[in-house]
Design an enzyme around this catalytic site. Structure first.
Site, short mmCIF file in Angstrom:
data_model
loop_
_atom_site.label_atom_id
_atom_site.label_comp_id
_atom_site.label_asym_id
_atom_site.label_seq_id
_atom_site.Cartn_x
_atom_site.Cartn_y
_atom_site.Cartn_z
N ASP A 99 71.54 -3.71 41.04
CA ASP A 99 70.40 -4.51 41.01
C ASP A 99 69.13 -4.18 41.42
O ASP A 99 67.86 -4.13 40.77
CB ASP A 99 70.69 -6.00 41.61
CG ASP A 99 70.82 -5.98 42.95
OD1 ASP A 99 71.39 -4.90 43.48
OD2 ASP A 99 70.73 -6.98 43.46
N ASP A 100 68.97 -3.10 42.59
CA ASP A 100 67.47 -2.81 42.99
C ASP A 100 67.08 -1.66 42.00
O ASP A 100 65.72 -1.60 41.84
CB ASP A 100 67.61 -2.18 44.47
CG ASP A 100 68.73 -0.87 44.56
OD1 ASP A 100 69.82 -1.04 43.94
OD2 ASP A 100 68.78 -0.20 45.52
N ILE A 101 67.93 -0.85 41.67
CA ILE A 101 67.31 0.04 40.38
C ILE A 101 66.83 -0.57 39.26
O ILE A 101 65.81 -0.41 38.75
CB ILE A 101 68.50 0.94 40.05
CG1 ILE A 101 69.22 1.78 41.04
CG2 ILE A 101 68.29 1.87 38.98
CD1 ILE A 101 70.49 2.60 41.03
N ASN A 106 63.46 -2.33 39.91
CA ASN A 106 62.35 -1.59 40.07
C ASN A 106 62.01 -1.13 38.62
O ASN A 106 60.73 -0.81 38.38
CB ASN A 106 63.01 -0.24 40.79
CG ASN A 106 62.69 -0.09 42.36
OD1 ASN A 106 61.49 0.25 42.78
ND2 ASN A 106 63.69 -1.01 42.96
N TYR A 150 70.93 8.93 41.35
CA TYR A 150 70.20 8.00 42.54
C TYR A 150 70.28 8.89 43.78
O TYR A 150 71.48 9.30 44.14
CB TYR A 150 70.95 6.75 42.47
CG TYR A 150 70.47 5.75 43.28
CD1 TYR A 150 69.31 4.97 43.07
CD2 TYR A 150 71.23 5.45 44.45
CE1 TYR A 150 69.00 4.16 44.07
CE2 TYR A 150 70.68 4.47 45.34
CZ TYR A 150 69.69 3.82 44.86
OH TYR A 150 69.25 2.77 45.70
#
Length: 102
Positions: A78-80, A83, A30
């Site tokens: 959570d954002d990954i 998405n 990431y």
């Protein structure tokens, strides 16, 4: 912004981007250095259709239930996950909104 989202309601619209990549060994990384290319927008500043929240919160498929449980056990990703969830459903990438700096 909201006007962009109105024309692209199946996609995530965000103001800050990140990217991910696989190295030669197949390990996933990431990256915060997403000046030239990006594959996700971060959750702190994005628009999306509530449909995706409903799927994430209430869908009972083994994949979604497993994802929710994994996120309970592993914070800060959570954002990954969101998405990838939206992109796997919409089959479309997120849209990055360029915000001019002063």
């Amino acid at each position: 912004s909201f006007a962009t989202w109105q024309g692209h309601q199946t996609q995530l619209i965000g103001f800050k981007a990140r990217s991910h990549f696989l190295d030669d060994d197949g390990d996933l990384y990431y990256s915060y250095n997403s000046q030239h290319s990006y594959s996700m927008v971060i959750g702190a500043a994005m628009f999306y259709h509530r449909y995706y929240s409903e799927i994430f919160a209430f869908h009972h498929s083994p994949i979604i239930s497993g994802l929710r449980q994994y996120l309970w056990d592993h914070t800060s990703i959570d954002d990954i996950a969101f998405n990838f969830l939206v992109q796997s459903i919409s089959k479309k990438p997120p849209i990055l909104i360029d915000v001019p700096t002063r």
